[in-house]
Enzyme design. Structure first.
Site, short mmCIF file in Angstrom:
data_model
loop_
_atom_site.label_atom_id
_atom_site.label_comp_id
_atom_site.label_asym_id
_atom_site.label_seq_id
_atom_site.Cartn_x
_atom_site.Cartn_y
_atom_site.Cartn_z
N GLY A 496 0.82 -1.21 0.00
CA GLY A 496 0.00 0.00 0.00
C GLY A 496 0.85 1.24 0.00
N GLY A 498 0.22 5.64 0.91
CA GLY A 498 -0.69 6.72 1.26
C GLY A 498 0.06 8.00 1.50
N GLY A 499 -0.61 8.93 2.22
CA GLY A 499 -0.02 10.24 2.47
C GLY A 499 1.26 10.17 3.28
CG PHE A 500 3.34 7.81 7.09
CD1 PHE A 500 3.26 8.44 8.32
CD2 PHE A 500 4.44 7.01 6.83
CE1 PHE A 500 4.24 8.28 9.26
CE2 PHE A 500 5.44 6.85 7.77
CZ PHE A 500 5.34 7.49 8.99
N GLY A 501 3.49 7.54 3.25
CA GLY A 501 4.54 6.90 2.47
C GLY A 501 4.12 5.49 2.11
CB VAL A 503 2.24 0.17 3.95
CG1 VAL A 503 2.13 -0.91 5.02
CG2 VAL A 503 1.75 1.51 4.48
CE LYS A 517 1.26 5.17 8.30
NZ LYS A 517 0.20 5.47 9.30
CG ASP A 614 -7.26 10.97 8.38
OD1 ASP A 614 -8.21 11.33 7.66
OD2 ASP A 614 -6.18 10.57 7.91
#
Length: 803
Positions: A496, A498-501, A503, A517, A614
């Site tokens: 995956g 996302g906004g964090f980076g 996974v 993550k 969130d």
């Protein structure tokens, strides 16, 4: 929270008001007239509950509350047919309720002869028959409604027994929300052995509060200290009873109610919102079922299975225990003797066992209590009687049953153990002392090296920038271990992004699967969000929250290591036409309940009050059994227990899930999370994403579409077409839609708390209020563009500037 008690809204009340607060023998209270207490707090008259207007009852309700909350019913099992009822008072002080045929429907005889009888309704809700010629505050009263409670315990009322007359004071449930006749459940005080309270269904015990400890009962909620109510247990030669009162503001409206399903709740009226809120639920979860785990076992709702034997005990029936039948409880590994060779093992943080078979003394101290227990071959455990000063002795002389783990209870229980068990404890203690001695010696040597390693530690801290180790409490992984587990962060291992980076899926050398993550340099969530997530999630433990295993902070690498969720996230299934068929209705309902319970833990039951900010489908991970786990706490905020809302200039979240007050004004609270939960519930029902939903008849989002269908009485059309009609119950689907719409109402005060959501979804007997218009009920322009069906982990960013 008012939704739990909204069924009172349907009660038909009289419109006229009786002029005086007193009924005398030459007056009669007829249907359509009422008696009001001196300050106008309570009102006495005739009413009809819900959908049965032909049945009329004499009752007392709150005068100042428009919802007509009934607190006492006289003829609850004998309704008057039609509006012919009359309440009269005989000269001797007997209250009589008669119908249109002059037949006595209900009566209340005075306990003493009264010369000049009259009736008055007090501002505490007590209907009293008294002698006008008497003296004192009670004016020689002969009868009072407080001695004959219905389903409600008000301030100053008693739960207990008159030991002289044998009269018992207890509350019993209504049969249903619209039927005040005597129901199945009773809440009463039990004085066999040492005093405790039971909720009973017939002759079966459903719930026990545990024994009185001088401050409160030891059940999960009553044991918590509070600054609002004072609880007391009075025990004399004439009577024994429990009652409660307000500590400060005596004008606050409050009541203790046993519901038709047996749930006991303490409610408080909030004038600002014009709602009843639940101050506490007496029964919290499945561990409050009486004797669930049997003798010598404790229950912990966060464990699976929840039941576990005490140390030194084993399941009595192993096969049944492994099949989730724990009623047989546990037995000792080693039998106890009967003498000084036995000893005691201390248990703390538990609800005290059923105390019906106990002996107690207020004068025997704890040391003497231990000695007496050793000398009594039937004694299984002992504890202090009064936790306020550690005085008294409570000695158990039978099996220990109905215990659960409670972090709030500091009352110790000393359990009798065999000599061999005590010897083993002593050996372990000796080994611990040796280990501590060795460790202290090592520390002394370590201190000599502190100056040499300080420089290295300082350099390492500079690489971590501003991260606070004390706040993180996060086990550290080295980069080599994480890199090996993920095959050097291979693209094949990426699960995956996302906004964090990104996974990554990984496997440690010992075979444990992990999810890594990894913060990317282009991430919108930076160091502050990473630190926030580490600081919060490391302190939280719940079956519906993702578990943080550790962190990796080396060089430029910043990573969080979680337990691996084999079924990815909720959006991986619910918004995918090919996968969402796997989510049966029962699975969707269980996912909604799991998310709600996890959110309830964050808002109410954890040691920190946390607003997630969130909550969305991509942040709900699913384990191999499709059990939901809330993840991504990078934007979460800790709130003070007394704080109702916070405000931020930097609004970060995901459009489609953000509440109106947060998206527009930057105001967030637990009700912001409730809005997001409502969106998730409607998405689970429909299989559609709120932000990208499109309909040929209008330009509203999913919330607007659900609102339109609800108002047209066609809510069931919202359900996902992939679900077979035979696989779901229409009533359950519509109820979930109603709960979802209640959660997404525009005004935060209109939305229920998460505790109410859990109760409303898990209890079909609770009547729900009608939802109001949802937030963001505005049509979009026809050229609005949406994103793909799969929920992206995108962040919306708004800077709130002062005007």
């Amino acid at each position: 929270m008012f939704a739990l008690f909204v069924f009172f809204c349907g009660i038909m009340m009289p419109i006229s008001t009786y002029a005086d607060t007193i009924i005398t023998p030459d007056q009669a209270l007829v249907d359509g007239e009422t008696v009001v207490s001196p300050a106008g707090v309570f009102e006495l008259g005739f009413f009809s509950p819900g959908s049965t207007p032909e049945n009329r009852y004499l009752g007392i309700w709150y005068k100042k509350i428009s919802h007509g909350t009934v607190v006492w019913v006289a003829n609850r099992d004998s309704p008057v047919k039609g509006n012919s009822g009359r309440l009269i008072l005989n000269p001797n002080g007997t209250l009589i309720l008669i119908d249109g045929n002059n037949r006595t429907v209900w009566s209340a005889n005075s306990s003493r002869a009264l010369k000049n009888a009259a009736t008055r309704l007090s501002d505490r809700g007590n209907l009293v028959v008294f002698d006008v010629a008497g003296t004192g505050d009670d004016r020689s009263f002969g009868w009072q409604s407080f001695d004959y409670p219905s389903d409600t315990l008000l301030q100053g009322m008693k739960l207990g027994k008159n030991l002289v007359t044998g009269k018992e004071w207890f509350i019993s449930s209504w049969k249903s929300a619209e039927d005040p006749s005597t129901g199945e459940y009773v809440n009463r005080l039990n004085s066999d052995g040492y005093t405790q309270a039971f909720v009973m269904k017939g002759s079966e015990i459903e719930f026990s509060t545990g024994p009185w400890n001088g401050r409160s009962f030891t059940s999960s909620v009553a044991s918590r200290p509070n600054t609002y109510y004072t609880y007391k247990l009075v025990s004399t030669s004439d009577e024994i009873y429990f009652s409660y009162d307000l500590i400060k503001n005596m004008s606050v409206l409050t009541r203790l109610v046993i519901m038709p399903n047996g749930q006991v709740q303490h409610l408080t009226w909030i004038e600002r919102t014009q709602n009843w809120i639940v101050y506490l639920n007496v029964q919290v979860d499945n561990c409050d079922r009486y004797g669930l785990c049997g003798p010598y076992a404790t229950c912990n709702i966060d464990n699976s299975p929840p039941c576990g034997c005490l140390e030194g005990f084993r399941p009595k029936f192993t096969k049944q225990w492994n099949e989730a039948d724990w009623s047989g409880g546990c037995v000792r590994n080693n039998p106890v003797g009967c003498g000084k060779e036995d000893g005691f093992r201390t248990l703390s943080g538990i609800k005290m066992p059923d105390s019906r078979k106990t002996w107690y003394s207020t004068t025997v101290n704890l040391k003497e209590c231990e000695k007496m227990c050793l000398q009594n071959c039937s004694c299984t455990a002992y504890t202090v009687l009064d936790v306020r000063d550690g005085s008294g002795c409570l000695m158990y002389i039978d099996e220990l049953i109905d215990m659960r783990e409670l972090s709030q209870n500091d009352q110790p229980l000393y359990v009798r153990m065999a000599a061999s068990d005590i010897a083993a404890d002593k050996r372990q203690k000796k080994q611990r002392v040796m280990a501590i001695s060795i460790a202290l010696s090592a520390v002394i040597g370590f201190l000599l090296l502190c100056f040499l390693v300080w420089c290295g530690l300082h350099r390492r801290r500079s690489k971590r920038d501003l991260y606070d180790d004390e706040e993180m409490e996060c086990p550290m992984f080295d980069l080599a271990t994480v890199s090996a587990a993920t095959h050097n962060f291979s693209n094949n291992n990426m699960v995956g992004e996302g906004g964090f980076g990104a996974v990554y899926k990984g496997k440690l050398a010992e075979g444990k699967e992990i999810a890594v993550k990894r913060l990317s340099r282009q991430s919108l969530q930076g160091k502050q969000e990473l630190q926030n997530e580490m600081a919060l999630i490391s302190k939280l433990q719940h079956r519906n929250l993702v578990k943080l295993l550790g962190c990796c902070l080396e060089g430029e690498e910043k990573m969080l290591i979680y337990e691996f969720m084999p079924n990815n996230s909720l959006d991986h299934f619910i918004f995918d036409p090919e996968r969402r068929g796997v989510l049966t209705w029962q699975r969707r309902f269980d996912i909604a309940m799991g998310i709600s319970r996890g959110l309830l833990y964050l808002h109410q039951d954890s040691r920190l009050r946390i607003v997630h900010r969130d909550l969305k489908a991509s942040n709900i991970l699913l384990d191999n059994n499709f059990r939901p786990k809330i993840s991504d706490f990078g934007l979460a905020k800790i709130m003070d227990l007394n704080q109702t809302e916070g405000k931020t200039r930097l609004v970060i979240g995901t459009y489609g899930y953000m509440s109106p007050e947060y998206a527009v004004d930057g105001k967030f609270s637990v009700k912001s999370d409730v809005f997001s939960l409502g969106v998730l519930i409607l998405e689970l029902v429909s299989g559609k994403k709120n932000q990208t939903f499109r309909h040929s008849d209008h330009l509203h989002n999913l919330l607007g579409h659900a609102w339109i269908l609800w108002n047209k009485g066609r809510a069931v059309e919202l359900i996902d077409e992939y679900l077979e009609k035979s696989s779901y119950v229409e009533f359950e689907v519509v109820r979930c839609i109603q709960v979802g719409l209640l959660c997404v109402q525009k005004a935060p005060d209109d939305r229920p708390t998460v505790a109410s959501v859990v109760s409303m979804m898990g209890n079909k007997d609770v009547r729900l209020p009608q939802p109001k218009q949802p937030g963001f009920f505005v049509e979009r322009s026809s050229n609005s563009t949406g994103s793909t069906l799969v929920s992206e982990n995108e962040l919306s960013l708004t800077i709130m500037e002062a005007r």
